[in-house]
Write a protein that holds these residues in place. Structure first.
Motif, PDB file in Angstrom:
ATOM      1  N   GLN A   1       0.817  -1.206   0.000  1.00  0.00           N
ATOM      2  CA  GLN A   1       0.000   0.000   0.000  1.00  0.00           C
ATOM      3  C   GLN A   1       0.857   1.266   0.000  1.00  0.00           C
ATOM      4  O   GLN A   1       0.533   2.247  -0.677  1.00  0.00           O
ATOM      5  N   GLN A   2       1.952   1.260   0.741  1.00  0.00           N
ATOM      6  CA  GLN A   2       2.850   2.409   0.715  1.00  0.00           C
ATOM      7  C   GLN A   2       3.378   2.659  -0.699  1.00  0.00           C
ATOM      8  O   GLN A   2       3.528   3.808  -1.122  1.00  0.00           O
TER       9      GLN A   2
ATOM     10  N   ASP B   1       0.650   4.197  -2.815  1.00  0.00           N
ATOM     11  CA  ASP B   1       0.508   5.614  -2.440  1.00  0.00           C
ATOM     12  C   ASP B   1       1.638   6.449  -3.042  1.00  0.00           C
ATOM     13  O   ASP B   1       1.404   7.577  -3.505  1.00  0.00           O
TER      14      ASP B   1
ATOM     15  N   GLU C   1       1.116   7.015  -6.781  1.00  0.00           N
ATOM     16  CA  GLU C   1       0.105   8.044  -6.965  1.00  0.00           C
ATOM     17  C   GLU C   1       0.680   9.436  -6.697  1.00  0.00           C
ATOM     18  O   GLU C   1       0.363  10.407  -7.399  1.00  0.00           O
ATOM     19  N   GLU C   2       1.551   9.540  -5.688  1.00  0.00           N
ATOM     20  CA  GLU C   2       2.181  10.825  -5.364  1.00  0.00           C
ATOM     21  C   GLU C   2       3.102  11.287  -6.494  1.00  0.00           C
ATOM     22  O   GLU C   2       3.112  12.466  -6.860  1.00  0.00           O
TER      23      GLU C   2
ATOM     24  N   LYS D   1       0.849  12.472  -9.456  1.00  0.00           N
ATOM     25  CA  LYS D   1      -0.080  13.594  -9.237  1.00  0.00           C
ATOM     26  C   LYS D   1       0.325  14.893  -9.943  1.00  0.00           C
ATOM     27  O   LYS D   1      -0.527  15.528 -10.607  1.00  0.00           O
TER      28      LYS D   1
END
Length: 268
Positions: free
Chosen positions: A254-255, A258, A261-262, A265
């Motif tokens: 999950q990290q 994330d 996605e960062e 962005k």
């Protein structure tokens, strides 16, 4: 005419011949295989490449005993470099795959555009050969689909996902979105080695490990001019130690999602 092209010509010729022998025009044949007559025509003229699903259906309708799927597999192998074919066999038999991508996204998780950009780095490759290699890479990814896909765990250096240089932004956006889609599939796990990690075992270079249902491990090492299959006990023991090291240094699933996605962005 190259090897891959000759295989493609054989497939097209046999599709036309066996359809004709069955007394089917393109419209009737299309109804039986559930494809449009326009696609049937495009495939037989070499204007479209038949997918695996298309050839499986052709084998069923024409009663070939799996001829077209076998020919497709032959053509797929011919598109790969000779030095890569032994690993390709091991990879296709693997139930589990563990992959470390040092400075690039691993081949099994690449988009067509990303793969094309990678292959174009070799200026000795003609445009036609680049496209053949892209098609082969996408075919290779079929082991991650279907009803019983291989389970893949990939560890990737974060720096490989931050190559948003001039002219590369659109390509990288597509690649990272694809990587996110893959990372969320139940049989694929993606873990990132964060930039701030410092020295780690993955800096020795990329590798991939395959575990077959009979319990055997096989490895593959990339290098600048080819690659090496590793199957002896000592070599595999080294690669398994390296794998445990890079996997333990990587972020959680999950990290990692994330962080992807960062990274994505600011570019979307």
């Amino acid at each position: 005419m190259g090897e891959q092209m000759s295989t493609a010509v054989v497939i097209r010729a046999q599709l036309r011949r066996l359809r004709g022998a069955a007394g089917l025009n393109q419209e009737e044949y299309g109804r039986r295989v559930h494809y449009s007559p326009s696609l049937i025509s495009a495939v037989e003229l070499g204007q479209a490449t038949p997918t695996l699903a298309y050839l499986k259906r052709a084998d069923e309708v024409l009663g070939t005993g799996g001829l077209f799927v076998a020919l497709r597999e032959l053509g797929r192998r011919e598109r790969e470099p000779i030095w890569f074919r032994p690993w390709l066999e091991a990879e296709r038999e693997a139930a589990q795959l563990r992959c470390h991508g040092a400075m690039m996204v691993p081949g099994l998780l690449q988009t067509a555009d990303y793969a094309r950009a990678v292959f174009r780095l070799d200026t000795a490759l003609s445009p036609d050969r680049v496209e053949e290699m892209v098609a082969a890479r996408l075919d290779r990814q079929s082991i991650l689909g279907g009803d019983d896909p291989a389970h893949l765990t990939a560890v990737i250096d974060e720096t490989a996902l931050r190559r948003f240089s001039e002219g590369m932004a659109e390509l990288m956006v597509g690649q990272l979105r694809h990587l996110l889609d893959c990372a969320r599939r139940p049989h694929i796990r993606v873990h990132l080695l964060p930039v701030g990690l410092g020295l780690h075992a993955g800096l020795f270079g990329p590798f991939i490990l395959g575990w077959s249902a009979d319990g055997d491990w096989t490895g593959f090492l990339d290098n600048q001019i080819g690659g090496t299959v590793v199957d002896e006990v000592e070599g595999m023991a080294t690669l398994l130690r390296r794998w445990e090291s890079v996997r333990s240094d990587a972020l959680s699933r999950q990290q990692s999602i994330d962080l992807i996605e960062e990274i994505l962005k600011p570019w979307t």
